[in-house]
Write an enzyme that holds these catalytic residues in place. Sequence first.
Site, PDB file in Angstrom:
ATOM      1  CE1 TYR A 297      -7.935 -23.994  14.445  1.00  0.00           C
ATOM      2  CE2 TYR A 297      -9.942 -22.810  13.852  1.00  0.00           C
ATOM      3  CZ  TYR A 297      -9.290 -23.763  14.622  1.00  0.00           C
ATOM      4  OH  TYR A 297      -9.984 -24.459  15.557  1.00  0.00           O
TER       5      TYR A 297
ATOM      6  CG  HIS B  52      -6.635  -8.644   1.197  1.00  0.00           C
ATOM      7  ND1 HIS B  52      -6.893  -9.177  -0.046  1.00  0.00           N
ATOM      8  CD2 HIS B  52      -6.355  -7.332   0.988  1.00  0.00           C
ATOM      9  CE1 HIS B  52      -6.775  -8.231  -0.964  1.00  0.00           C
ATOM     10  NE2 HIS B  52      -6.442  -7.113  -0.356  1.00  0.00           N
TER      11      HIS B  52
ATOM     12  CE  LYS C  18      -6.089   0.513   5.865  1.00  0.00           C
ATOM     13  NZ  LYS C  18      -6.677   0.246   4.556  1.00  0.00           N
TER      14      LYS C  18
ATOM     15  NE  ARG D  94      -3.285  -3.478  -1.733  1.00  0.00           N
ATOM     16  CZ  ARG D  94      -2.849  -4.434  -0.927  1.00  0.00           C
ATOM     17  NH1 ARG D  94      -1.541  -4.665  -0.825  1.00  0.00           N
ATOM     18  NH2 ARG D  94      -3.686  -5.157  -0.209  1.00  0.00           N
TER      19      ARG D  94
ATOM     20  CG  HIS E 147      -5.530   0.672  -3.728  1.00  0.00           C
ATOM     21  ND1 HIS E 147      -4.983   0.644  -2.461  1.00  0.00           N
ATOM     22  CD2 HIS E 147      -6.402  -0.365  -3.768  1.00  0.00           C
ATOM     23  CE1 HIS E 147      -5.502  -0.354  -1.774  1.00  0.00           C
ATOM     24  NE2 HIS E 147      -6.365  -0.987  -2.541  1.00  0.00           N
TER      25      HIS E 147
ATOM     26  NE  ARG F 249      -3.783  -2.211   2.439  1.00  0.00           N
ATOM     27  CZ  ARG F 249      -3.604  -3.471   2.861  1.00  0.00           C
ATOM     28  NH1 ARG F 249      -2.414  -3.839   3.327  1.00  0.00           N
ATOM     29  NH2 ARG F 249      -4.596  -4.341   2.820  1.00  0.00           N
TER      30      ARG F 249
END
Length: 431
Positions: free
Chosen positions: A386, A376, A285, A352, A349, A246
């Site tokens: 997990y 993410h 982020k 990405r 952006h 980012r």
Amino acid sequence: MAKTIKPLNPSQVDKAKPKDKDYNLFDGDGMYLLVRHSGTKVWMLRFKDDFDKVYKVKLGSYPEVTLSMAREKRAEYKRSIAEGKEIDEVLGRGEYGVKLENSLEFIARAWLDQYAKRKPLEEHTKHKRIRKLENHLFPLLGRYPINDIRPKDLRKVLNHVYEKSADNAQRIRADLILIFSHAVQYGYIEVNHAREMESLDLSAPKNHRPALPLPRLPELIRRIRSDTGYELTKLCLELSLHIFIRSSELRFARWSEIDLAKKLWTLPAKRNHVNGIKHSDRGAKMRERHIVPLSDQAVVLLRKVKKLGGSSELVFPSSYNGAAFLSENTFNTALRRMGYDTQKEICFHGFRAMARSALGECGLFQRDAIEKQMSHQERNDVVGAYTHVAEYLHERKRMMQWWSQYLVDIETKGYMSPYSYVNQDIEIMKT
């Protein structure tokens, strides 16, 4: 003789510019637009009671409350007064007032305070979230008891917001579902009416954070290489294609985070703040340490960057002030200089989005590994419990090297889809 006031028109309201001091634009019948020196515009209504006591009422902020909407509100107040209602009743005060703790605004603020602690949200992010509600939602529904608000009311507000900004409408709808869920949990209401808005057609703007189709990737690489701007900006853009992190993660980088020998970049959860530079303490982020494996090509680019930056501890110092960072506008400005429309074709952006699309299409890597590399956050709490500890580092190292080699090959040999690129040897054997 009373002065005749010519009613305003929408163009006058829209074009009203701030001045050194606040000023008013009068529409007549007690209503005026207060234009603050800060640039905000507020509709106000002034009227008197039978004893000539003056009252001022805020009708809402422009542009959320339009000229016609403000006039409708003025008419409602005037009609109530003409019917002989008490001033407190007209203004919703005293025994006639809405109980603050039942209002949508009060509950929304309580929800955000709790939500911000649980996530947690940084203060500037929380501020942006509440400002969106203050600008678009509260002027229209904020004062109403939440148990009186029905789907038709929410639909009307969301459609109104959508006309101004589809993105804001999407985000406010998502927040409303959480706000109403909070209200159910704490006993304000029994049914989450905002859930019914999930099926409301509020299509996200097609060009929000736009990205080029993958076949145009070679063109983008060539344009970056031939750009006439600051050399460090060119290297930064080319590097970002390879590592797709980012903007703030890239701009505020320090050399202490990067190990070129081990080919790893470790983004910290939080960075040291640089005096006088807003948000310079931003790290990864998701506010958790994020490891970025570096391909051979990325290491070469970083060595060039280091040579240009000299002894600076900043990876990407500004060309104007070596103690500061590249501006947040630098990347999109460069893309516009290269001939791209950053509203419709590609913005920074979008790098990405292109990487994510290609990595998914090639079929070589696990979804969880790709999402980990994209940094993410897993939406499913059970799955997230997990997977958040799994780094998939070995697979991600292969992934980043594959992606860099793919970029090199489609630039030199011509575009090939990620799937075809992976299967080209098989196709050759078939022939």
